[in-house]
Design an enzyme around this catalytic site. Structure first.
Site, PDB file in Angstrom:
ATOM      1  N   HIS A  58      -1.084   8.724  -2.517  1.00  0.00           N
ATOM      2  CA  HIS A  58      -0.199   8.738  -3.677  1.00  0.00           C
ATOM      3  C   HIS A  58       1.020   7.851  -3.462  1.00  0.00           C
ATOM      4  O   HIS A  58       1.628   7.878  -2.390  1.00  0.00           O
ATOM      5  CB  HIS A  58       0.215  10.184  -3.970  1.00  0.00           C
ATOM      6  CG  HIS A  58      -0.986  11.068  -4.112  1.00  0.00           C
ATOM      7  ND1 HIS A  58      -1.498  11.771  -3.034  1.00  0.00           N
ATOM      8  CD2 HIS A  58      -1.800  11.317  -5.156  1.00  0.00           C
ATOM      9  CE1 HIS A  58      -2.579  12.428  -3.437  1.00  0.00           C
ATOM     10  NE2 HIS A  58      -2.781  12.176  -4.716  1.00  0.00           N
ATOM     11  N   ASP A  84      -2.948   1.802   2.017  1.00  0.00           N
ATOM     12  CA  ASP A  84      -1.881   1.247   1.180  1.00  0.00           C
ATOM     13  C   ASP A  84      -2.319  -0.074   0.553  1.00  0.00           C
ATOM     14  O   ASP A  84      -2.063  -0.325  -0.623  1.00  0.00           O
ATOM     15  CB  ASP A  84      -0.609   1.035   2.004  1.00  0.00           C
ATOM     16  CG  ASP A  84      -0.085   2.333   2.569  1.00  0.00           C
ATOM     17  OD1 ASP A  84       0.171   3.265   1.791  1.00  0.00           O
ATOM     18  OD2 ASP A  84       0.051   2.416   3.807  1.00  0.00           O
TER      19      ASP A  84
END
Length: 97
Positions: A58, A84
């Site tokens: 997230h 990421d």
């Protein structure tokens, strides 16, 4: 658990991520997306939220009117990971960038 990228891996990843940059003083990447209006920005955030949930990864982000600022890092790894990079690529695709 995700593994932190080394210096060379980070540099190489950034070469393929247009508009993303390292965050000063932190092992994270950031990008600003600017849309036509709030609805377009919020729609983007909704699509990203669904993708991020599937990835179980997230973003740190904020939205003001038509602007979405994003920071990506993997807290459990203590820095930038391949997760990421994949989320950044997904966000760019969803933004049409």
């Amino acid at each position: 658990m995700a593994t932190r990228l080394g210096d060379d891996e980070r540099r190489q990843a950034l070469e393929h991520l247009t508009g993303w940059a390292m965050v000063e003083g932190r092992e994270a990447i950031q990008r600003r997306y600017v849309f036509r209006d709030f609805s377009e920005a919020f729609g983007f955030m909704t699509r990203v939220a669904l993708a991020a949930e599937r990835m179980d990864h997230h973003p740190e982000w904020s939205n003001v009117y038509k602007t979405v600022d994003v920071t990506l890092t993997t807290h459990e790894a203590g820095g930038l990971t391949e997760l990421d990079v994949k989320l950044a690529q997904t966000m760019d695709r969803l933004a049409g960038k």
